[in-house]
Design a protein around this motif. Sequence first.
Motif, PDB file in Angstrom:
ATOM      1  N   GLN A  13       0.857  -1.184   0.000  1.00  0.00           N
ATOM      2  CA  GLN A  13       0.000   0.000   0.000  1.00  0.00           C
ATOM      3  C   GLN A  13       0.891   1.232   0.000  1.00  0.00           C
ATOM      4  OE1 GLN A  13      -3.262  -0.108  -0.269  1.00  0.00           O
ATOM      5  NE2 GLN A  13      -3.656  -2.274   0.216  1.00  0.00           N
ATOM      6  N   ILE A  14       0.274   2.388  -0.278  1.00  0.00           N
ATOM      7  CA  ILE A  14       1.022   3.644  -0.331  1.00  0.00           C
ATOM      8  C   ILE A  14       0.899   4.376   1.003  1.00  0.00           C
ATOM      9  CG2 ILE A  14       1.147   5.886  -1.480  1.00  0.00           C
ATOM     10  CD1 ILE A  14       0.167   4.281  -4.043  1.00  0.00           C
ATOM     11  N   TYR A  15       2.042   4.871   1.471  1.00  0.00           N
ATOM     12  CA  TYR A  15       2.122   5.579   2.744  1.00  0.00           C
ATOM     13  C   TYR A  15       2.829   6.907   2.515  1.00  0.00           C
ATOM     14  CZ  TYR A  15       1.023   1.075   4.934  1.00  0.00           C
ATOM     15  OH  TYR A  15       0.416  -0.096   5.304  1.00  0.00           O
ATOM     16  N   ARG A  16       2.834   7.730   3.572  1.00  0.00           N
ATOM     17  CA  ARG A  16       3.472   9.030   3.489  1.00  0.00           C
ATOM     18  C   ARG A  16       4.218   9.292   4.792  1.00  0.00           C
ATOM     19  NH1 ARG A  16       0.478  14.899   3.119  1.00  0.00           N
ATOM     20  NH2 ARG A  16       0.500  14.712   5.375  1.00  0.00           N
ATOM     21  N   ILE A  17       5.396   9.890   4.673  1.00  0.00           N
ATOM     22  CA  ILE A  17       6.190  10.220   5.867  1.00  0.00           C
ATOM     23  C   ILE A  17       6.807  11.596   5.658  1.00  0.00           C
ATOM     24  CG2 ILE A  17       8.292   9.119   4.942  1.00  0.00           C
ATOM     25  CD1 ILE A  17       8.933   8.186   7.808  1.00  0.00           C
ATOM     26  N   GLY A  18       7.109  12.294   6.745  1.00  0.00           N
ATOM     27  CA  GLY A  18       7.782  13.586   6.645  1.00  0.00           C
ATOM     28  C   GLY A  18       9.176  13.404   6.076  1.00  0.00           C
ATOM     29  N   VAL A  19       9.708  14.456   5.448  1.00  0.00           N
ATOM     30  CA  VAL A  19      10.984  14.325   4.763  1.00  0.00           C
ATOM     31  C   VAL A  19      12.134  14.094   5.749  1.00  0.00           C
ATOM     32  CG1 VAL A  19      11.595  16.778   4.689  1.00  0.00           C
ATOM     33  CG2 VAL A  19      12.269  15.256   2.806  1.00  0.00           C
ATOM     34  N   GLY A  43       9.598  10.680  11.068  1.00  0.00           N
ATOM     35  CA  GLY A  43       8.412  10.955  11.883  1.00  0.00           C
ATOM     36  C   GLY A  43       7.277   9.996  11.588  1.00  0.00           C
ATOM     37  N   GLU A  44       6.077  10.475  11.878  1.00  0.00           N
ATOM     38  CA  GLU A  44       4.897   9.622  11.814  1.00  0.00           C
ATOM     39  C   GLU A  44       4.578   9.216  10.377  1.00  0.00           C
ATOM     40  OE1 GLU A  44       0.203   9.757  12.834  1.00  0.00           O
ATOM     41  OE2 GLU A  44       1.421  11.475  13.474  1.00  0.00           O
ATOM     42  N   VAL A  45       4.159   7.961  10.221  1.00  0.00           N
ATOM     43  CA  VAL A  45       3.811   7.436   8.905  1.00  0.00           C
ATOM     44  C   VAL A  45       2.289   7.362   8.780  1.00  0.00           C
ATOM     45  CG1 VAL A  45       3.949   5.416   7.399  1.00  0.00           C
ATOM     46  CG2 VAL A  45       5.946   6.121   8.720  1.00  0.00           C
ATOM     47  N   GLN A  46       1.765   7.896   7.665  1.00  0.00           N
ATOM     48  CA  GLN A  46       0.321   7.839   7.430  1.00  0.00           C
ATOM     49  C   GLN A  46       0.043   6.946   6.233  1.00  0.00           C
ATOM     50  OE1 GLN A  46       0.358  12.149   6.891  1.00  0.00           O
ATOM     51  NE2 GLN A  46      -1.478  12.196   8.164  1.00  0.00           N
ATOM     52  N   ARG A  47      -0.967   6.107   6.348  1.00  0.00           N
ATOM     53  CA  ARG A  47      -1.373   5.283   5.212  1.00  0.00           C
ATOM     54  C   ARG A  47      -2.260   6.113   4.282  1.00  0.00           C
ATOM     55  NH1 ARG A  47      -3.738  -0.924   5.346  1.00  0.00           N
ATOM     56  NH2 ARG A  47      -4.545  -0.909   3.215  1.00  0.00           N
ATOM     57  N   VAL A  48      -2.032   5.990   2.983  1.00  0.00           N
ATOM     58  CA  VAL A  48      -2.742   6.822   1.998  1.00  0.00           C
ATOM     59  C   VAL A  48      -3.772   6.012   1.206  1.00  0.00           C
ATOM     60  CG1 VAL A  48      -2.443   8.299  -0.050  1.00  0.00           C
ATOM     61  CG2 VAL A  48      -0.743   8.347   1.784  1.00  0.00           C
ATOM     62  N   THR A  49      -3.444   4.758   0.838  1.00  0.00           N
ATOM     63  CA  THR A  49      -4.401   3.945   0.062  1.00  0.00           C
ATOM     64  C   THR A  49      -5.002   2.861   0.952  1.00  0.00           C
ATOM     65  OG1 THR A  49      -2.574   2.524  -0.669  1.00  0.00           O
ATOM     66  CG2 THR A  49      -3.267   4.282  -2.171  1.00  0.00           C
ATOM     67  N   PHE A  50      -6.284   2.591   0.704  1.00  0.00           N
ATOM     68  CA  PHE A  50      -6.981   1.575   1.501  1.00  0.00           C
ATOM     69  C   PHE A  50      -7.761   0.583   0.648  1.00  0.00           C
ATOM     70  CE2 PHE A  50      -6.223   5.055   4.383  1.00  0.00           C
ATOM     71  CZ  PHE A  50      -5.835   4.422   5.547  1.00  0.00           C
ATOM     72  N   GLU A  51      -8.210   1.015  -0.533  1.00  0.00           N
ATOM     73  CA  GLU A  51      -9.029   0.137  -1.373  1.00  0.00           C
ATOM     74  C   GLU A  51      -8.159  -0.907  -2.046  1.00  0.00           C
ATOM     75  OE1 GLU A  51     -11.707   1.980  -4.350  1.00  0.00           O
ATOM     76  OE2 GLU A  51     -11.413   3.810  -3.182  1.00  0.00           O
ATOM     77  N   GLY A  52      -8.508  -2.186  -1.867  1.00  0.00           N
ATOM     78  CA  GLY A  52      -7.800  -3.241  -2.597  1.00  0.00           C
ATOM     79  C   GLY A  52      -6.545  -3.700  -1.886  1.00  0.00           C
ATOM     80  N   SER A  53      -5.901  -4.743  -2.436  1.00  0.00           N
ATOM     81  CA  SER A  53      -4.781  -5.384  -1.750  1.00  0.00           C
ATOM     82  C   SER A  53      -3.451  -5.135  -2.450  1.00  0.00           C
ATOM     83  CB  SER A  53      -5.032  -6.896  -1.672  1.00  0.00           C
ATOM     84  OG  SER A  53      -5.113  -7.425  -2.990  1.00  0.00           O
ATOM     85  N   TYR A  54      -3.415  -4.231  -3.448  1.00  0.00           N
ATOM     86  CA  TYR A  54      -2.142  -3.981  -4.136  1.00  0.00           C
ATOM     87  C   TYR A  54      -2.192  -2.587  -4.744  1.00  0.00           C
ATOM     88  CZ  TYR A  54       2.057  -5.227  -6.863  1.00  0.00           C
ATOM     89  OH  TYR A  54       3.330  -5.285  -7.390  1.00  0.00           O
ATOM     90  N   ASN A  55      -1.612  -1.620  -4.047  1.00  0.00           N
ATOM     91  CA  ASN A  55      -1.535  -0.241  -4.551  1.00  0.00           C
ATOM     92  C   ASN A  55      -0.088   0.215  -4.457  1.00  0.00           C
ATOM     93  OD1 ASN A  55      -4.424   0.368  -5.016  1.00  0.00           O
ATOM     94  ND2 ASN A  55      -4.560  -0.014  -2.819  1.00  0.00           N
ATOM     95  N   VAL A  56       0.500   0.525  -5.604  1.00  0.00           N
ATOM     96  CA  VAL A  56       1.951   0.765  -5.644  1.00  0.00           C
ATOM     97  C   VAL A  56       2.277   1.964  -6.543  1.00  0.00           C
ATOM     98  CG1 VAL A  56       2.489  -1.688  -5.257  1.00  0.00           C
ATOM     99  CG2 VAL A  56       2.263  -0.832  -7.590  1.00  0.00           C
ATOM    100  N   THR A  57       3.548   2.347  -6.524  1.00  0.00           N
ATOM    101  CA  THR A  57       4.138   3.354  -7.427  1.00  0.00           C
ATOM    102  C   THR A  57       3.446   4.717  -7.350  1.00  0.00           C
ATOM    103  OG1 THR A  57       4.366   1.456  -8.952  1.00  0.00           O
ATOM    104  CG2 THR A  57       5.261   3.550  -9.681  1.00  0.00           C
TER     105      THR A  57
END
Lengths: 424, 175
Positions: A306-312, A315-329
């Motif tokens: 899945q796709i996540y986001r972190i500060g440069v 720090g804290e990691v946030q999940r960005v994608t939730f739909e489905g079992s394979y979200n990449v790139t």
Amino acid sequence: MNRHFRQLAVACAAAFSLAAHAQLSIEVTGAGANRIPVTIADFGGEPGVARALTSVVRGDLERSGMFSLVEQSQSPLTEASTIDFAAARGRGADAVAAGSIGGGGDGRYESRFRLFDVNKQEQIAGAAFVTGVPQLRAAGHRIADVIYEKLTGEPGVFSTRIAYVVKAGPGRYELQIADADGQNAQAALISREPIISPAWSPDGGRLAYVSFENKKPVIYVHSLASGKRVVVANFKGSNSAPAWSPDGRRLAVVLTKDGGSQIFTINADGSGVQRLASSGAIDTEPQFSHDGQHIYFTSDRGGSPQIYRIGVSGGEVQRVTFEGSYNVTPRLSPDGRTMAFISRREGAFRLAVMDLASRQVQVLTNSFKDESPSFAPNGRMVLIATEVGGRGVLSAVSVDGRIRQRLSVAAGDVREPAWGPFQK
Amino acid sequence: MKKLIVPVLLAVLLGACSSSPDTGAEQTGAPVESRSSDGVKTVTAGDVGGTKLPAILTDPKSILSKRSVYFDYDRFDIKPEFKDLVAAHAKFLVDNRQFKMLIQGHTDERGSREYNLALGQKRADAIKKAMLLLGVREDQIESVSLGEEKPSCIEQSESCWSKNRRGDMLYAGEF
């Protein structure tokens, strides 16, 4: 609707006869809902070069899917003509572009044009570009950019370049650079081993990529004009997935030197390596946000990629994608509002976009094997690699899904596209 | 408004177009460069030559001639049928400390190239970990991934994909 531009591409290639091989040919399927009717009059001047210039401008505008070309209502029609606005309106044109090409005596041509608003009956743009013969196409792209921007309100991308990898046969890989219309292709790197993940520096002068020429993935930064290559990361294990920071000073990369695939940042000369975060999972495909404050990435820390986001700075990691079992790139639009990514749906890998404010997801294709999305620098189209008939082709899809262009090379597999920035 | 697009000195560039590698002399991986038009310089990545390995590593009757460990879909653990093979190579490396090994992990073609590179790394790492437990030294062994880039089989079928989900154990001179 189906339009073929192969003949056009061939005609232009013949007219300018550059030493280009394995040209990309472009086929457009689908077009915008409200195309702007525009007349691009035949350019005046020396017939051969004038016709070729006209073809470049018309080809660019028509392929964009944003315009419908309207036949000219008077002839000859150049920037010096008095425009018969009533006749142009009679044909249904909202705008008329007219120009000519002059000079040529010293090998330099001046391409001039004016753009008129038919309803207001006034000139709304005009420019002249001086070039040698080899750059005549570039002049055509500049003219198309001016027309596109005046009529749509957003910058055109006809003068930009794309990078991609052609697998030309077993044991032959070429990293090629071409104009956005697929013409003028040139090899920046030829190798017996695979090349993946090309990424343009923000200034458009360099490409970072992963080359397997040493039997393992190593990250290089390659200056296109000089051919000079710098090894940015050749640590023990694998080195991959380079992504530029918006200021062009640092790269986010994936290294396995300390165990597992983990994200680091490193200076573009290979110095100053710093670990971004630690996880026991796969972290890969980093991508800076447009403001440089965050890094989006793919991770299987939740059990599926899945796709996540972190500060440069971590720090804290946030999940960005939730739909489905394979979200990449993850790939971010130039304005930072949209994220393109690849989502597995019904067993197929498809291009999707997410509006980052609303988290609304739209799947844009019904392909089987989409890969490697890359935004045009004006954010309107996304370039992807996909497969048709077992062969790799490139496809550009508008972010609303309406306009599609397919770019293919006659004798090869094309993959790993990256759309370059605006030319400075 | 008037803009200039500076013309490239095409003749100069074309003049430098045909630099080809010298033959005869050893090519030790130095890049070969040539110019094409419009300011993009072509670089050809060099290749690495091979060396002779002892017969025990190449004799088809020796288990050591086998180099591939195959994995199940989305799995990274070494299956029981490959444990002897890994152990035999580990023993060879323990007995012959001057030898070095590169383990290349591979995946099938489905999914993102970079994510597959990370999956291939997990397979290579699994083999490396097993060998370290069997006494191989860290400095004898490197695990890397080629992801989906070097399939041994290119059809789109499960039987083909299963051949591509593998780790290859290569000795210096073989890669």
